[in-house]
Design an enzyme around this catalytic site. Sequence first.
Site, PDB file in Angstrom:
ATOM      1  CG  ASP A   1      38.923  49.835  40.425  1.00  0.00           C
ATOM      2  OD1 ASP A   1      40.107  50.156  40.607  1.00  0.00           O
ATOM      3  OD2 ASP A   1      38.079  49.864  41.344  1.00  0.00           O
TER       4      ASP A   1
ATOM      5  CG  HIS B   1      30.660  49.628  31.678  1.00  0.00           C
ATOM      6  ND1 HIS B   1      31.003  48.370  31.246  1.00  0.00           N
ATOM      7  CD2 HIS B   1      30.805  49.607  33.018  1.00  0.00           C
ATOM      8  CE1 HIS B   1      31.344  47.634  32.281  1.00  0.00           C
ATOM      9  NE2 HIS B   1      31.245  48.351  33.369  1.00  0.00           N
TER      10      HIS B   1
ATOM     11  CD  GLU C   1      39.248  50.006  44.456  1.00  0.00           C
ATOM     12  OE1 GLU C   1      39.050  50.815  43.543  1.00  0.00           O
ATOM     13  OE2 GLU C   1      38.943  48.799  44.357  1.00  0.00           O
TER      14      GLU C   1
END
Length: 547
Positions: A179, A117, A292
């Site tokens: 997340d 990632h 958030e």
Amino acid sequence: MHREGKMRMILSVAECSPGSALALMLLFVKTLMVGLARDTYNCPLPKQDCTSLAALKLDGNLSFSSTADAARDFGNMRHDYPAAVLYPASVGDISAVVRTVYASSSNVTIAAKGPGHSIHGQAQALHGIVIEMSALRGIEVFPGAFGVPPYVDARGGELWIDVLRATLKAGLAPRSLTDYLYLSVGGTLSNAGVSGQAFRYGPQISNVIELEVVTGKGDISTCSPFQNADLFFAVLGGLGQFAIITRARIILEPAPHKVQWIRALYSDFKIFTRDQEVLMSQAKGKSFDYIEGSVIVNSKDRHGWKSVPFQGQNINATLIPDSAGPVLYCLELTKNYFDHEVDTIDKEVDALLEPLGHLPSVVFKKDAPYLDFLDRVHMSEERLRKLGLWDVPHPWMNLFIPKSKIVEFDAWAFKHYLRDGVNGPLLVYPLDRMKWDSRMSAVTPNEDIFYLVGLLRYASPSLVPSVESLKNQNKEVINFCQANGIGYKQYLPHYSTQEEWARHFGVHWTKFVERKFMFDPKAILSPGQRVFSRIKGLSETSNTFLE
């Protein structure tokens, strides 16, 4: 046939006649040498490295072919092909390969790679060796007993989604997650690991109590704040520069059954940030459990206010004031609860929302199982895959902006330069520096409160806007910060020169270099981060890497 089996067959010829024994011996020796040659035939590494690596007795597999997957990552902008890929079945496999490379006089490097990632090839190793950490798995949950709090031991290649599922079976969960959960344990702990839970518990690196690692010398070491402490703190947030994380012991807490999930819309940035900071300062149990924020375009497009309501809900555009400006701000919150609290959760959430300064009546709520909320980004991933928008270039950029400069940053970046959006989510939420340990390698702005600003953009298949234009926007944001003394830090940093890295680490740079010399003196590990180059290693006199 395995080499050990061939040797056993060679030894068995002693039972034959002298003539036939000699013939069989020559035949099997020839076969053995052909086998060794075949192991190294496709090896593009220096000859001595190929021979040494091929001779290793590994539990897993070292492949000199099919390396294309190791040259891909989520950013899809850089593709550095390695010479070999290790699929370890044990920590000993990793140690053996690193030790072999450390003993070599060549310039071979090694990168540990999880699900890939990274954005700019940080987990790649051009002409080197990539270790596919996904092959190293294992999770063991300790529910707590005799005064010892609950924890989970997870191998470095494990994904956080699997760690979470395993702990939930025991009614527990990690306190701080990212997340997106389809990331490896070793990968996020090499950076920091932040989300809307970090305001209370700090990043993931603040919730680790022990590590097992393989250093750049090939040494297997267990470390903690009380054992090999300098190595422990170096590795956490260390960008993979000092050691490869093979196991992490992570703090757990009781897992709630559900969350009430809230989104509230703001038009005033100062009120938006004030409310976030007030909520994060409140004690556990007296506030929300997840905080958030995001910036959205003041329009009904897919990244505008139309995206705020939950599925099946709608927004009344007449509630947005004409004076709102080009962008709006969405505050995303959750309140955890257990099944026995279902009758009181609505009243509790309403009381917490009542003093906030969001736009009247522009608040949306839904209840969701705890796992569904934490795994929500994966659901978005599945939708994007169907649209062909997942495996595309992702020129992301994440910044830490000090609280004293966030209003100035908003005025130029959000309301002006990025007023049309960033072709993806634009996050902005506060973090508490007191929840970070300054002994760790990760660096933050020098203020108690700072904001994560995440430009999570993607380049669509039509390349409108193009990859280069999005990358240029990133550069302009950095130029603004530098020209106006914003005092930012990059999160998941990407730099091209050692001077930039020295600026990034600031007063911590000397310590960072000292730790590199101590734990990876030949600069073998994580070449894709481009912090150090493996040419001749570290100079003991100057404490800098020779070019």
